[in-house]
Design a protein around this motif. Sequence first.
Motif, mmCIF file in Angstrom:
data_model
loop_
_atom_site.group_PDB
_atom_site.id
_atom_site.type_symbol
_atom_site.label_atom_id
_atom_site.label_comp_id
_atom_site.label_asym_id
_atom_site.label_seq_id
_atom_site.Cartn_x
_atom_site.Cartn_y
_atom_site.Cartn_z
ATOM 1 N N LEU A 73 0.846 -1.182 0.000
ATOM 2 C CA LEU A 73 0.000 0.000 0.000
ATOM 3 C C LEU A 73 0.881 1.230 0.000
ATOM 4 C CD1 LEU A 73 -2.675 -1.043 2.630
ATOM 5 C CD2 LEU A 73 -2.874 -1.050 0.149
ATOM 6 N N ASP A 78 -5.091 4.850 4.890
ATOM 7 C CA ASP A 78 -6.356 4.658 4.186
ATOM 8 C C ASP A 78 -6.310 5.295 2.803
ATOM 9 O OD1 ASP A 78 -8.516 3.428 6.093
ATOM 10 O OD2 ASP A 78 -7.393 4.856 7.318
ATOM 11 N N ASN A 85 -12.743 0.965 -4.465
ATOM 12 C CA ASN A 85 -11.735 0.183 -3.744
ATOM 13 C C ASN A 85 -11.272 0.940 -2.500
ATOM 14 O OD1 ASN A 85 -10.827 -1.801 -6.214
ATOM 15 N ND2 ASN A 85 -11.219 0.272 -6.936
ATOM 16 N N TRP A 86 -11.363 0.272 -1.380
ATOM 17 C CA TRP A 86 -10.866 0.860 -0.126
ATOM 18 C C TRP A 86 -9.739 -0.018 0.400
ATOM 19 C CZ3 TRP A 86 -12.487 -0.723 5.243
ATOM 20 C CH2 TRP A 86 -11.847 0.050 6.204
ATOM 21 N N GLU A 87 -8.576 0.592 0.644
ATOM 22 C CA GLU A 87 -7.423 -0.111 1.188
ATOM 23 C C GLU A 87 -7.074 0.504 2.541
ATOM 24 O OE1 GLU A 87 -4.160 -0.644 -1.568
ATOM 25 O OE2 GLU A 87 -5.526 -0.349 -3.255
ATOM 26 N N HIS A 88 -7.078 -0.346 3.530
ATOM 27 C CA HIS A 88 -6.812 0.110 4.903
ATOM 28 C C HIS A 88 -5.637 -0.683 5.471
ATOM 29 C CE1 HIS A 88 -7.310 1.431 9.006
ATOM 30 N NE2 HIS A 88 -7.515 0.190 9.427
ATOM 31 N N ARG A 89 -4.612 0.043 5.915
ATOM 32 C CA ARG A 89 -3.444 -0.581 6.519
ATOM 33 C C ARG A 89 -3.560 -0.473 8.028
ATOM 34 N NH1 ARG A 89 2.023 1.674 4.413
ATOM 35 N NH2 ARG A 89 1.570 3.353 5.892
ATOM 36 N N SER A 123 -2.981 -5.558 6.278
ATOM 37 C CA SER A 123 -3.803 -4.640 5.499
ATOM 38 C C SER A 123 -5.099 -5.334 5.093
ATOM 39 C CB SER A 123 -3.065 -4.164 4.246
ATOM 40 O OG SER A 123 -2.765 -5.263 3.394
ATOM 41 N N LYS A 160 -8.263 -5.022 2.153
ATOM 42 C CA LYS A 160 -8.735 -4.422 0.907
ATOM 43 C C LYS A 160 -10.168 -4.868 0.662
ATOM 44 C CE LYS A 160 -7.732 -3.974 -4.036
ATOM 45 N NZ LYS A 160 -6.793 -4.306 -5.141
ATOM 46 N N SER A 173 -13.647 -8.913 -0.002
ATOM 47 C CA SER A 173 -12.763 -8.318 0.996
ATOM 48 C C SER A 173 -11.624 -9.296 1.261
ATOM 49 C CB SER A 173 -13.528 -8.039 2.287
ATOM 50 O OG SER A 173 -12.727 -7.324 3.205
#
Length: 731
Positions: free
Chosen positions: A25, A252, A310-314, A320, A322, A367
Amino acid sequence: MLLKYAVIFLYCLLLPGLVCEAGALCGGVCVEDSTEVMARRDTIAESKITSDRKRTTARTQTGHKRLDNLDFIYGNVVFSSPDIIKSLQNLPGVSAGTELMSGLYVHGGEGSDNLFLLDGVPMYQISHLGGLFSSFNTDVVKGLDFYKSGFPARYGGRMSSVVDVSTGDGDFEEYHGSFMIGLIDGRLQFEGPVVKGRTSFNVALRRSWMDAVLAPTIAYINKKSKGEETIGGTYAFGDLNASLTHKFSDKDKLSGKFYYGRDRLRLSREVPETASFMGVVDGRPVDMEVSGEDAIRTDIAWGNILASLNWEHRMSDDMSLKTVAYYSGSDADVWYEWKDWRFEAIEQYDAIDESNVSKVMDVAAFSDLNWRINRNHHLRAGLSYQHHIYRPSRKSVVDNDGSLLETVSGKKYSGEEFAVYAEDEVSIGDMLNLNAGLRYVIFSVPGKFRHRLEPRVAMSLNCSDNVSIRASYTHMNQFAHLISTHYLDVPTNCWLPSTKDIEPMHSKQVAAGVYSVLPLGFHLNVEGYYKTMDNLLEYSGANSLFPPLDSWESEFHKGKGRAYGLETELGWKSSGLSFNIYYTLSWSKRRFDGIWHDWYSHRHDNRHKLTLMGLWKINDRVDLYANWNYNSGGWMTVPTHIYNPGDVFDRVYTAPNNVNLPDYHRLDVGANFRRETRRGNESIWNIGIYNAYCRKNVVFVAIGEREDKSLYGEGRAIFPIIPSFSYTLKF
């Protein structure tokens, strides 16, 4: 018709930005000035290329190939643009099928059993113009992962291969792009920040202009015919890729991605007809004349629409999440009209008016959790839900001397597909890597509920820093069937789901190989595979343009297949010179008891395949490349003799796919000439030649009858030597 297809030499794709580490990310980048940014990017690119080379023997999966945008440039340029699918066709274990088409027949597969993903979203129509050009625009593609075996548990829904294509988010710091003008198409790509360091966009357009070229050509032909006949023809396709990405923080990121692709083909031929008869005017016989026309017209439109959020959260440096929600739609609309006019006392017509519409739509979400527990332990898990809608329909009106017969047929299916998976990759000491996964799939249509377990396992034994042995075993299921009455990827085909009477297709595959990095810049990989396929479908009816809809479940035989082979890759690379040799020895068989009592060769059972690829970077301004491709000929079903019981002559077929076509080979060459413009931009001239020594490769065999009713065959070639060129400006 051949004139229209001969005019259709087109293109496909080129290059964009640099590739990041898979699964990483991107956080915010602190930039002091543009010079330092570019220097830093170049360093990252070089580091990635080096690390990828070192990981060649360290990967766990068999049959995996990772390509970035630079891999699409050399030796895969047809009709002025690079093509992702034609790049993959060069690889061992892959059959290209019909010449110049975007066919991908992997380890004996059917072509419709490949999973194509664009940023995680499945794509159904992956080609333009029956396969001459792929739907992927390399101006925005940053890389892809291609799997022929050893499929990780996170992939499902198809049973032969996975082509996972990723596109770039756009530059968060600077504006730049590229413009290309080619033989019959043009492309424009532009990216940059909306809010510097926070929000970026990336947009790419491409458009063919064969319609503009065809219009004056057809007008000239019609003028020369002096009214004896009038032809019409136009073809065009266009693509749009767009993305908008926003970083809320270093942890995010939210992005929206959109793809639209559309083809339109129109062909017509009209021949005026006249007839004379004796009429009566004012009680006197008079010679009179009436007129009509014979006509053939067709109008075909097809394409895709994909949209995703698309949501990417670390959650941490090692974990992470996705989450993606998307819509994927594909449709094809084929209209055909035929009229035969004649005058026998009264005006009469025989006519057919047919339309065929095929639609498939997915509304879905998935997810994925990605957790690197430590340097020796990597865990992935996820779930997905897909709502499928299939809507094929057909309308046919037959006019026989004024007697109308109208036939309307159609189907509407909805299917629910739910999947959950877990995938664990561990390193046991310095020698053993293991990737074990399990995927559980539920597929439901009205009247039938199915669930399947798909075990996946892959392991790698590192004998040394330069040599590894890998093996894998996988189960795959496919619940969607591409229904076709022929072997070309054309818009008359339609997707339909497994039903209460049609079982999903299923494959099992085992693969193993040795992968090595040798001294002096060489590397050598040798891999073998064995694969079985069940619940395959084969059309059992007579020749037909459109597949049957109301009776398709009973007009397709169920059968099975098997494929096995050995693949070899030898490569060498120095600072300016590189080459690769790919060789495949393979077998692909089918058995349909309703068609034939024994195993027979699949139509793309090419025993030997050899590809030689070379690249010479003479300096920073000039590079030359060449590809030579060879494969054993495919197979066709043709009659061998004529049987004459009484007054009826019947053609006799000894077995399916009973004739082996001649071997195929060709040479492609090309060159890139680069220079810097006055404003500091890079310009590139690309010149290429497809089939440089003009080999007449047989595409199909036409069967004819002599006067004594004996049969003969004539091989037909379509594609001669084809030059191409393009000019690209990067700004």
